[in-house]
Design an enzyme around this catalytic site. Sequence first.
Site, mmCIF file in Angstrom:
data_model
loop_
_atom_site.group_PDB
_atom_site.id
_atom_site.type_symbol
_atom_site.label_atom_id
_atom_site.label_comp_id
_atom_site.label_asym_id
_atom_site.label_seq_id
_atom_site.Cartn_x
_atom_site.Cartn_y
_atom_site.Cartn_z
ATOM 1 C CD GLU A 231 -2.517 1.251 2.757
ATOM 2 O OE1 GLU A 231 -3.519 2.112 2.722
ATOM 3 O OE2 GLU A 231 -2.635 0.235 3.367
ATOM 4 C CE LYS A 233 -1.127 8.845 4.913
ATOM 5 N NZ LYS A 233 -1.236 8.387 6.031
ATOM 6 C CG ASP A 264 -6.387 4.617 1.888
ATOM 7 O OD1 ASP A 264 -7.157 5.524 1.504
ATOM 8 O OD2 ASP A 264 -6.393 3.840 2.785
ATOM 9 C CG HIS A 267 -3.144 6.419 1.491
ATOM 10 N ND1 HIS A 267 -2.451 5.189 1.693
ATOM 11 C CD2 HIS A 267 -3.661 6.650 2.358
ATOM 12 C CE1 HIS A 267 -2.683 4.926 3.031
ATOM 13 N NE2 HIS A 267 -3.423 5.918 3.365
ATOM 14 C CG HIS A 291 -7.336 0.057 2.555
ATOM 15 N ND1 HIS A 291 -6.312 -0.064 3.512
ATOM 16 C CD2 HIS A 291 -7.716 -1.399 2.604
ATOM 17 C CE1 HIS A 291 -5.882 -1.280 3.931
ATOM 18 N NE2 HIS A 291 -6.758 -1.897 3.441
#
Length: 428
Positions: A231, A233, A264, A267, A291
């Site tokens: 993941e 960001k 996400d 992000h 997400h």
Amino acid sequence: MSNKEQYIHEAYELAKKQYAALGVDVEAAIKKMEEVVVSLHCWQTDDVGGFETPDAELSGGGIQATGNYPGKATNIAEMRADLEKAISLIPGNLRLNLHAIYGDFQGELVDRDQIEPKHFQSWIDWCKEHNLGMDFNASNFSHPKADGGFTLSSKDPEIRAFWVEHLKRCREISAEIGRQLGSPCVHNSWIPDGSKDIPVDRNSHRALLKQSLDEALSIKYDADHMLDAVESKLFGIGAESMTVGSHDFYLGYAIKNNTLICLDNGHFHPTEEVGDKISACLQFVDQLLLHMTRPVRWDSDHVVTLNDDIKLIASEIIRNNFLGRVKLGLDFFDASINRIGAYVVGTRAVQKAFMIAMLEPTEQLVRLEEEGKGFERLAMLEELKSKPFGAVWDYYCLKMGVPAGEDYIQDVQEYEREVLAARSHELV
């Protein structure tokens, strides 16, 4: 049948006729909702505190819950009770998403490089009891060895080795979860690594992150038991100027190593749309993890609402028949309102977005697009916004045995009076 239930049935029959006029089979859409499986993030119940130590407090690493609404879960029993209440008010198929800090440690202090499947067996048993699948996350934050700003990308070999071992153990736990539950456990890795001010040496940290991931992911597990996700960001608190695990880094890593890329929607830059990234990423990776949250100006993890971002995500997945390739998870932690209510509102918003997408006459819209009929396409999309989706949703909730419309509000209020009040004098 109550008067309200009768009205819902009548409204549903009228809605079916309106959608049928557009060539949409409403009953088929409701049936297809069985394929929408949402993974409930456990950390909404207790503001990402976890159960490593009594009265666990976060020590840094970029996690921040806003608010202090009374009645949060303070132990595993309370968390499970809250989850069960939320699940009773949410239609459709659900999973549990657990972070490593939520192990059943029985009062024993177990550091993260020492956790084992046995510390999560009671969670596996709970999922079996409730017929839920389960996903898992390494907790690479809120720990003394994360306070320096770097974990898997740290230039300190001892710190790096600690987090590599944690990730290895989390993957082993995930594989055991998937084996016992008979459903692949998605293991997701996110790290807070980055720099508050402008760094000189970005490259070394990214090279170390790649090295750490390669080591931690070297053991291969059966895909029927466990799937890896990484993941990215854009930035975080304490990592405003450089995030080691950027989208570019992890997308490249996922493509090269055939892992899931986790998107996400909090992000990225506010002008970026995660819905637009889905079809781009799925050209190069087999599957991806979502997400879903609601950023307000930044990654603030507000409760998901039925907004344009969520509707685009759902539309892209349904329009392209991607449900089998996309894992759906939630990631918000709002401590400013009733936490169970937050679960219900957020999860139902995601499910509503998918139902709206399923009630779209996609073939007709694509045909208009391919024929260059831009006005007609735009007009159809606008008219769809006022079609009686709500009547179909209420009927679906009745069919699934959960409160329709706003009725769940009263259920949450009663739970607050009867259960949450005992946890806090502020609610008495």
